[in-house]
Design a protein around this motif. Structure first.
Motif, PDB file in Angstrom:
ATOM      1  N   VAL A 151      -6.423   1.345   7.644  1.00 32.02           N
ATOM      2  CA  VAL A 151      -5.637   0.213   6.904  1.00 32.02           C
ATOM      3  C   VAL A 151      -4.759  -0.452   8.224  1.00 32.02           C
ATOM      4  O   VAL A 151      -3.825   0.108   8.750  1.00 32.02           O
ATOM      5  CB  VAL A 151      -4.794   1.053   5.742  1.00 32.02           C
ATOM      6  N   VAL A 179       0.780  -1.156  -0.038  1.00 33.76           N
ATOM      7  CA  VAL A 179      -0.097  -0.132  -0.095  1.00 33.76           C
ATOM      8  C   VAL A 179       0.717   1.406  -0.056  1.00 33.76           C
ATOM      9  O   VAL A 179       2.075   1.324   0.577  1.00 33.76           O
ATOM     10  CB  VAL A 179      -0.863   0.080   1.223  1.00 33.76           C
ATOM     11  N   GLU A 225      -2.626  -0.670  -3.881  1.00 28.39           N
ATOM     12  CA  GLU A 225      -3.509   0.418  -3.260  1.00 28.39           C
ATOM     13  C   GLU A 225      -2.888   1.627  -2.956  1.00 28.39           C
ATOM     14  O   GLU A 225      -1.597   1.753  -2.772  1.00 28.39           O
ATOM     15  CB  GLU A 225      -3.791  -0.282  -1.816  1.00 28.39           C
ATOM     16  N   TYR A 226      -3.377   2.910  -2.893  1.00 29.44           N
ATOM     17  CA  TYR A 226      -2.794   4.159  -2.855  1.00 29.44           C
ATOM     18  C   TYR A 226      -3.678   5.001  -2.275  1.00 29.44           C
ATOM     19  O   TYR A 226      -4.747   5.187  -2.549  1.00 29.44           O
ATOM     20  CB  TYR A 226      -2.579   4.662  -4.287  1.00 29.44           C
ATOM     21  N   TYR A 227      -3.055   6.071  -1.384  1.00 30.76           N
ATOM     22  CA  TYR A 227      -3.603   7.266  -0.832  1.00 30.76           C
ATOM     23  C   TYR A 227      -2.883   8.341  -0.800  1.00 30.76           C
ATOM     24  O   TYR A 227      -1.723   8.271  -0.595  1.00 30.76           O
ATOM     25  CB  TYR A 227      -3.523   6.809   0.742  1.00 30.76           C
TER      26      TYR A 227
END
Length: 340
Positions: free
Chosen positions: A73, A29, A54-56
């Motif tokens: 998360v 992530v 997954e990316y934020y």
């Protein structure tokens, strides 16, 4: 499958490390604020590995955003790249560097402590050694007063991690990089600085494709054979693989202490002029360059003794300087074609 958070995972070293972690079977992530990267990198990682991480998009300087992420998360470990990284710029903007590079680190470590997350790898730098007394530089070399605020943030960062490891049940490794260059063999990811490049090789490649009119060589009066500074240039893919090796060392509890640090380089030094000549020879072209004044914060020479990392991490470089310079140029040409 262990889930690993990569901060700054869309940046140059971060993106290559994401690829190597995915190749090694880890779930990844990414946090990145896009201050020196592009969201397109996410798709390009997916093209290489077949799996888009997954990316934020989070600004790690904002404590509430950091806490909110960890509330959502669960991760098993963290590799922390996110930082401002230009020596020269840090001299001009010291407070921005301290706020970003130190504040974000503290907030992440607080969340790790509060949630009992083990396994932390810190993106450190050979700048912690300052101008070393002896070359090549071993991990036993003294930590000198930093030559720049950037270098100081890496020194302070290591001190914060060491103190945190003592006080809490945390295992951490700092990887002290020398000079990463090159691009992934797929040419899907590489070094793409926003604005004028602050590192030598992207400055060279942008000059080679005509984005820059000329390459500036900052100082030719250093105490080196040709007067230009000497550095240890390591292929970014080799560097990325060192993070996988370090992470496995922590997961398998092979670390000898709860805070360890390793030099990550090739063990060979090349001057700025040598790199220019090697680039010209490898890519069969001529560069337009001229000598300018020295930059504040630059040391004369720094190259690694990698014996400790070779032995303990069971890691070695595999790619040559020529491969790195060739891939960097091919990557740059591809970006230029895409822009056109």
């Amino acid at each position: 499958m262990k889930k690993i958070l990569i901060t700054g995972g869309l940046g140059f070293i971060g993106s290559h490390t994401v690829v190597e972690l995915q190749n090694a079977g880890f779930d990844v992530v990414i946090i990145d604020d896009l201050s020196n990267s592009s969201v397109e990198v996410l798709d390009n990682i997916g093209k290489i590995t077949g799996e888009k991480p997954e990316y934020y998009q989070i600004d790690l300087r904002i404590k509430e955003e950091v806490k909110d992420f960890f509330n959502k998360v669960n991760v098993d470990g963290i590799i922390h790249f996110a930082a401002f990284k230009a020596v020269g710029e840090s001299v001009q903007k010291p407070l921005e560097y301290y706020e970003n590079n130190i504040g974000a680190l503290v907030y992440i470590l607080q969340e790790m402590r509060d949630r009992n997350i083990d396994h932390f790898i810190f993106s450190s730098s050979c700048t912690v050694y300052g101008q070393a007394d002896e070359l090549p530089i071993t991990e036993k070399a003294p930590i000198k007063p930093a030559e720049s605020p950037y270098g100081n943030t890496k020194q302070i960062g290591e001190e914060i991690i060491r103190d945190t490891c003592k006080a809490n049940d945390l295992n951490a490794i700092a990887l002290r990089y020398f000079n990463p260059i090159g691009a992934h063999g797929s040419l899907e990811i590489g070094e793409l600085p926003l604005g004028v490049p602050l590192n030598l090789v992207p400055y060279i490649t942008e000059t080679a494709v005509g984005i820059r009119k000329e390459l500036m060589v900052f100082g030719d009066d250093y105490d080196t054979p040709d007067g230009t500074p000497i550095r240890d240039y390591v292929h970014v893919v080799d560097l990325a693989k060192a993070h996988v090796a370090a992470l496995k060392r922590l997961i398998h509890k092979e670390n000898k202490q709860n805070f360890e640090y390793f030099n990550i380089g090739t063990g060979k030094g090349n001057s700025v002029i040598e790199i220019i000549k090697a680039f010209e020879k490898t890519n069969n072209l001529k560069l337009n360059y001229r000598v300018a004044d020295r930059r504040e914060g630059d040391v004369t020479a720094a190259y690694a003794d990698t014996t400790f990392a070779n032995k303990e991490l069971k890691w070695n470089t595999e790619k040559s300087l020529e491969e790195a310079l060739k891939s960097a140029y091919e990557w740059q040409k591809k970006q230029t074609i895409n822009v056109e």
